[in-house]
Design an enzyme around this catalytic site. Structure first.
Site, PDB file in Angstrom:
ATOM      1  N   CYS A  54       0.953  -1.328  -0.178  1.00 12.50           N
ATOM      2  CA  CYS A  54       0.084  -0.050   0.031  1.00 12.50           C
ATOM      3  C   CYS A  54       0.909   1.304   0.055  1.00 12.50           C
ATOM      4  O   CYS A  54       1.963   1.411   0.480  1.00 12.50           O
ATOM      5  CB  CYS A  54      -0.650   0.060   1.419  1.00 12.50           C
ATOM      6  SG  CYS A  54      -2.344  -1.027   1.158  1.00 12.50           S
ATOM      7  N   GLU A  56       0.851   3.773   2.009  1.00  8.93           N
ATOM      8  CA  GLU A  56       1.086   4.329   3.397  1.00  8.93           C
ATOM      9  C   GLU A  56       2.427   3.580   3.659  1.00  8.93           C
ATOM     10  O   GLU A  56       3.247   4.011   4.411  1.00  8.93           O
ATOM     11  CB  GLU A  56      -0.074   3.948   4.164  1.00  8.93           C
ATOM     12  CG  GLU A  56      -1.474   4.824   4.211  1.00  8.93           C
ATOM     13  CD  GLU A  56      -2.388   4.200   2.867  1.00  8.93           C
ATOM     14  OE1 GLU A  56      -1.814   3.410   2.135  1.00  8.93           O
ATOM     15  OE2 GLU A  56      -3.440   4.449   3.202  1.00  8.93           O
TER      16      GLU A  56
END
Ligand code: THU
Length: 135
Positions: A54, A56
């Site tokens: 991801c 993040e």
């Protein structure tokens, strides 16, 4: 430029380079640390689907490489529709480094939408203190 503008600019620049040929859902994230530095990441998918990471997580890795640890703000942009909130696993990853009161900021493709406390997105999180045998 405001803090939020800096963060969303960095998140959008990262999103533009996201590698998401399978989901076609490009995500960009940008973290601000206590020092005021900004670290961005994008999702990086893989033909072996579960191996994708991801946005993040990529931003957290960039922050860690720079020797930083304390996240105060997180901006996330994704897809073409509404705001995207971090997945459950990334909430936990962010929580590891989040300062008290750290906020997650959301936008659609053009406008800031809202800010939420990370602690509201992951209440009663398990964290480093739970492993602190010194109390
Ligand atoms: N994704 C992120 O990068 N961050 C999020 O907060 C939500 C989901 C990615 C994972 C996958 O590459 C794609 O979006 C679709 O789930």
């Amino acid at each position: 430029m405001t803090t939020l503008e800096r963060l969303f600019d960095a998140a959008r620049a990262a999103q533009a380079n996201a590698y998401a040929p399978y989901s076609r859902f490009k995500v960009g994230a940008a973290l601000m640390t206590a020092s005021g530095a900004v670290f961005a990441g994008c999702n990086v998918e893989n033909a072996a689907y579960p191996n994708g990471i991801c946005a993040e997580s990529a931003a957290i890795a960039a922050m860690t490489i720079a020797g930083e640890r304390r996240i105060t703000d997180i901006a996330v942009v994704g897809g073409d529709a509404g705001p995207v909130t971090p997945c459950g696993a990334c909430r936990q990853r962010l929580s590891e480094f989040a300062e008290p009161g750290a906020r997650v900021h959301f936008a659609d493709q053009s406008h800031f939408v809202e800010s939420l406390l990370l602690s509201d997105l992951l209440p009663r999180a398990f964290g480093p203190r739970d492993l602190d045998t010194n109390g």
